[in-house]
Design an enzyme around this catalytic site. Structure first.
Site, PDB file in Angstrom:
ATOM      1  N   CYS A 133      37.605  46.562  34.206  1.00 32.40           N
ATOM      2  CA  CYS A 133      38.431  46.274  34.941  1.00 32.40           C
ATOM      3  C   CYS A 133      39.272  45.265  33.739  1.00 32.40           C
ATOM      4  O   CYS A 133      40.467  45.252  33.003  1.00 32.40           O
ATOM      5  CB  CYS A 133      38.415  44.846  35.686  1.00 32.40           C
ATOM      6  SG  CYS A 133      37.047  43.716  34.525  1.00 32.40           S
ATOM      7  N   HIS A 184      36.448  39.180  36.861  1.00 33.86           N
ATOM      8  CA  HIS A 184      37.338  40.144  37.264  1.00 33.86           C
ATOM      9  C   HIS A 184      38.351  39.976  37.066  1.00 33.86           C
ATOM     10  O   HIS A 184      38.701  38.101  37.410  1.00 33.86           O
ATOM     11  CB  HIS A 184      36.869  40.605  38.806  1.00 33.86           C
ATOM     12  CG  HIS A 184      37.451  42.117  39.584  1.00 33.86           C
ATOM     13  ND1 HIS A 184      37.463  43.637  39.029  1.00 33.86           N
ATOM     14  CD2 HIS A 184      38.596  42.768  40.040  1.00 33.86           C
ATOM     15  CE1 HIS A 184      38.347  44.826  38.924  1.00 33.86           C
ATOM     16  NE2 HIS A 184      38.245  43.885  39.895  1.00 33.86           N
ATOM     17  N   HIS A 196      43.770  47.344  39.414  1.00 40.10           N
ATOM     18  CA  HIS A 196      42.675  46.584  38.387  1.00 40.10           C
ATOM     19  C   HIS A 196      42.096  48.147  38.646  1.00 40.10           C
ATOM     20  O   HIS A 196      41.762  49.469  39.026  1.00 40.10           O
ATOM     21  CB  HIS A 196      42.353  45.427  38.978  1.00 40.10           C
ATOM     22  CG  HIS A 196      41.958  45.932  40.851  1.00 40.10           C
ATOM     23  ND1 HIS A 196      40.737  45.447  41.252  1.00 40.10           N
ATOM     24  CD2 HIS A 196      42.136  46.476  41.814  1.00 40.10           C
ATOM     25  CE1 HIS A 196      40.744  45.399  42.969  1.00 40.10           C
ATOM     26  NE2 HIS A 196      41.758  45.931  43.284  1.00 40.10           N
TER      27      HIS A 196
END
Length: 213
Positions: A133, A184, A196
Site C-alpha cells: 500500500c 494501510h 489502494h
C-alpha cells in the site's frame, strides 16, 4: 471489537495535497508572501515558473530569474484568467496560480493512480510488478514529482490531519489493520472512493461507504 468496526473507527485522513504543494523545495505557505516582478530572482520566482509551466504558459525550464519570458507568461496568464494585466505577481495572481496548480495536481495524481489498477499486491513492493500500500502511494506521488516517505506510519506523520468531510482528490486515507496505528492507506479519488493496493486483489478502487472501511 470486530475487525471491521475497528478499521472504520480508526480511519484518519491526511491532507496529502498540503504536503504535495511543497514543490521545488519551496513551502506553499511561503509562495505568495512576496510580490514578484521583473528583475527579481530566487526560489519564489522558480516556484512561479514551475506553476506557470504546469499551467501551459511557460515553455522553458525554470531558471529562478524573472526576465522577459516570465513577464510575458504572467501577462498571458493574467489575461486568460481575467485578472489585472500588469505582469506583476501579486495576491490575486498568486491565488489563481495556487488553485490552478492544485487542481491540475489532483487530476494528475488520480489519473496516475488509475493506470495501475490490477497490479498485484506484493509485500515490500514498490514497482508496477507488485505494490504494497505505501509503496504504491509513494510510486504514484513520485510520478508527479512529489516525495513521500516509504512506509505507512511515516507517510501518516508527514501530512496534515483533516476531517473526513474535508477530503479532496489526492488526499491520503489511513486505516488500522493488522497492528495498532496506521498500517494501510489509499489515495482518495472523490465521491467517497479511494484507490489502494489491497492484499487480496492488488490495486483496486474501494468505497469508504463500505462497512468494511
Amino acid at each position: 471489537m470486530s475487525k471491521r468496526k475497528h478499521l472504520w473507527k480508526s480511519m484518519l485522513a491526511v491532507g496529502a495535497i498540503v504536503l504535495s504543494l511543497q514543490f521545488a523545495g519551496q513551502a506553499e505557505a511561503a509562495f505568495g508572501d512576496t510580490t514578484l516582478k521583473y528583475g527579481m530572482s530566487g526560489e519564489d520566482v522558480n516556484t512561479l515558473q514551475v506553476k506557470l509551466k504546469a499551467s501551459g504558459y511557460f515553455s522553458v525550464n525554470p531558471t529562478g530569474y524573472f526576465g522577459p519570458i516570465t513577464k510575458d507568461a504572467v501577462i498571458r496568464y493574467q489575461r486568460a484568467k481575467g485578472l489585472a494585466v500588469d505582469g506583476i505577481v501579486g495576491r490575486q495572481t498568486f491565488a489563481a496560480l495556487n488553485q490552478n496548480f492544485k487542481s491540475q495536481l489532483q487530476y494528475s495524481l488520480a489519473a496516475t493512480a488509475k493506470q495501475y489498477i490490477g497490479v498485484p499486491y506484493h509485500w515490500g513492493g514498490e514497482t508496477p510488478s507488485g505494490f504494497d500500500c505505501s509503496g504504491y502511494s509513494q510510486f504514484v506521488f513520485a510520478k508527479n514529482g512529489l516525495t513521500l516517505p516509504r512506509v505507512s506510519a511515516d507517510q501518516y506523520n508527514t501530512g496534515t490531519p483533516i476531517a473526513k468531510s474535508q477530503l479532496e482528490v489526492g488526499d491520503l486515507v489511513f486505516f488500522t489493520t493488522y497492528k495498532p496505528g496506521p498500517s494501510h492507506l489509499g489515495i482518495y479519488l472523490g465521491n467517497d472512493q479511494f484507490i489502494h493496493a489491497s492484499t487480496s486483489k492488488g490495486v483496486i478502487i474501494s468505497s469508504l461507504s463500505n462497512s468494511y472501511w
